[in-house]
Design a protein around this motif. Structure first.
Motif, PDB file in Angstrom:
ATOM      1  N   GLU A  65       0.748  -1.039   0.039  1.00  0.00           N
ATOM      2  CA  GLU A  65      -0.479   0.233  -0.278  1.00  0.00           C
ATOM      3  C   GLU A  65       0.433   1.266   0.055  1.00  0.00           C
ATOM      4  N   SER A  66       1.877   1.323   0.916  1.00  0.00           N
ATOM      5  CA  SER A  66       2.922   2.704   0.606  1.00  0.00           C
ATOM      6  C   SER A  66       3.590   2.680  -0.068  1.00  0.00           C
ATOM      7  N   TYR A  67       4.071   1.508  -0.874  1.00  0.00           N
ATOM      8  CA  TYR A  67       4.138   1.077  -1.833  1.00  0.00           C
ATOM      9  C   TYR A  67       3.904   1.865  -2.802  1.00  0.00           C
ATOM     10  N   ALA A 101       2.445   6.959  -6.927  1.00  0.00           N
ATOM     11  CA  ALA A 101       1.495   7.744  -8.063  1.00  0.00           C
ATOM     12  C   ALA A 101       1.851   9.084  -7.470  1.00  0.00           C
ATOM     13  N   ASP A 102       2.218   9.514  -6.726  1.00  0.00           N
ATOM     14  CA  ASP A 102       2.572  10.665  -5.672  1.00  0.00           C
ATOM     15  C   ASP A 102       4.023  10.142  -5.705  1.00  0.00           C
ATOM     16  N   PRO A 103       5.333  10.264  -5.684  1.00  0.00           N
ATOM     17  CA  PRO A 103       6.681  10.104  -5.173  1.00  0.00           C
ATOM     18  C   PRO A 103       7.002  11.827  -4.101  1.00  0.00           C
ATOM     19  N   PRO A 104       7.460  10.812  -3.472  1.00  0.00           N
ATOM     20  CA  PRO A 104       7.995  11.936  -1.728  1.00  0.00           C
ATOM     21  C   PRO A 104       8.441  12.812  -2.306  1.00  0.00           C
ATOM     22  N   ARG A 157      14.373  21.257  -2.118  1.00  0.00           N
ATOM     23  CA  ARG A 157      13.140  19.776  -2.810  1.00  0.00           C
ATOM     24  C   ARG A 157      13.634  19.614  -4.335  1.00  0.00           C
ATOM     25  N   TYR A 158      13.691  18.430  -4.301  1.00  0.00           N
ATOM     26  CA  TYR A 158      13.443  17.184  -5.288  1.00  0.00           C
ATOM     27  C   TYR A 158      12.972  16.164  -5.694  1.00  0.00           C
ATOM     28  N   ARG A 159      12.700  15.716  -6.490  1.00  0.00           N
ATOM     29  CA  ARG A 159      12.223  14.294  -7.001  1.00  0.00           C
ATOM     30  C   ARG A 159      12.507  14.007  -8.126  1.00  0.00           C
ATOM     31  N   VAL A 160      12.258  12.595  -8.346  1.00  0.00           N
ATOM     32  CA  VAL A 160      11.975  12.619 -10.153  1.00  0.00           C
ATOM     33  C   VAL A 160      10.812  11.326 -10.530  1.00  0.00           C
ATOM     34  N   LEU A 161       9.609  11.324 -11.648  1.00  0.00           N
ATOM     35  CA  LEU A 161       8.831  10.756 -11.606  1.00  0.00           C
ATOM     36  C   LEU A 161       8.784  10.370 -13.542  1.00  0.00           C
ATOM     37  N   LEU A 162       7.871  10.082 -13.365  1.00  0.00           N
ATOM     38  CA  LEU A 162       7.159   9.679 -15.200  1.00  0.00           C
ATOM     39  C   LEU A 162       6.281  10.693 -15.421  1.00  0.00           C
TER      40      LEU A 162
END
Length: 230
Positions: free
Chosen positions: A83-85, A90-93, A105-110
């Motif tokens: 569930e947490s994965y 769906a919404d990378p922290p 603050r940074y992140r990567v996503l599709l």
């Protein structure tokens, strides 16, 4: 790699006398993990550069300029529930890093994100950066589905930031970005560098290792800094 011209006159530390190097990762292990020799992290100090893997650590001595093999210092991350994965997909922290007392603050996503409200669509991998002087997100395309296909892949694996570092001069941030890999999914190995004073973000994607994983970065030389200049 460290600059050998700056090597110190020190003696390389020695592994325990009863330590026997092995290429088999310690248990618990899945059957395919016996073939997993990836370096998980890199640690540096004044005397050594340590490459950490599940089976053993490979240690380069700056003074003697020799290699030693030590017992592994790698710690297996705890398993994450589904569930947490799924929520993170769906919404990378956002992760954070501080430079000169200021938080980035940074992140990567599709994009579009196939794990939220879009199914099966993967067009590009995006790096998002929020600087301390702006509420807006700076979005940079790392690579596209078309570029992944041209490099020999079929689809885009899930991107992830594997390291965030500050250059020795303290004037730049550097991130390494990897991706999930298997069953046709892959990506393009990427280093990203941001220079606050110039508000410039630069990507480095060495063609020779385009389909490989950069699992960690330690800046022990001025050469990589020069390549990441805007």
């Amino acid at each position: 790699m460290p600059e050998t011209s700056e090597a110190q006159d020190t003696t390389c530390p020695q592994p325990p006398a009863d330590f026997v190097p092995t290429l088999v990762p310690p248990p618990p292990e899945l059957f395919w993990e016996q073939f997993d020799f990836r370096i998980r992290s890199i640690a540096t100090d004044a005397e050594t550069v340590r490459f950490v893997s599940p089976g053993q650590d490979f240690v380069f001595c700056r003074g003697d300029r020799v290699w030693q093999i030590f017992p592994s210092t790698w710690k297996r991350a705890p398993e994450q529930d589904w569930e947490s994965y799924s929520a993170e997909l769906a919404d990378p922290p956002f992760a954070t890093i501080e430079l000169d007392g200021r938080t980035y603050r940074y992140r990567v996503l599709l994009d579009p994100n196939p794990f939220s409200d879009v199914q099966g669509v993967r067009e590009r991998a995006v790096f998002e950066l929020q600087t301390p002087d702006s509420d807006a997100l700076r979005r940079t395309v790392l690579y596209t589905q078309a570029e992944v296909e041209r490099s020999g892949g079929l689809g885009m694996g899930i991107p992830r930031v594997t390291a965030a570092e500050i250059t020795p001069a303290g004037d730049r941030l550097v991130w390494s970005i990897a991706f999930s890999q298997g069953e046709g999914d892959t990506g393009i190995a990427t280093l990203a560098s941001y220079t606050p004073g110039e508000n410039a973000l630069v990507l480095l994607q060495p063609e020779a290792i385009a389909d490989q994983q950069i699992t960690d970065v330690a800046i022990a030389s001025t050469e990589i800094v020069a390549m990441l200049r805007p």
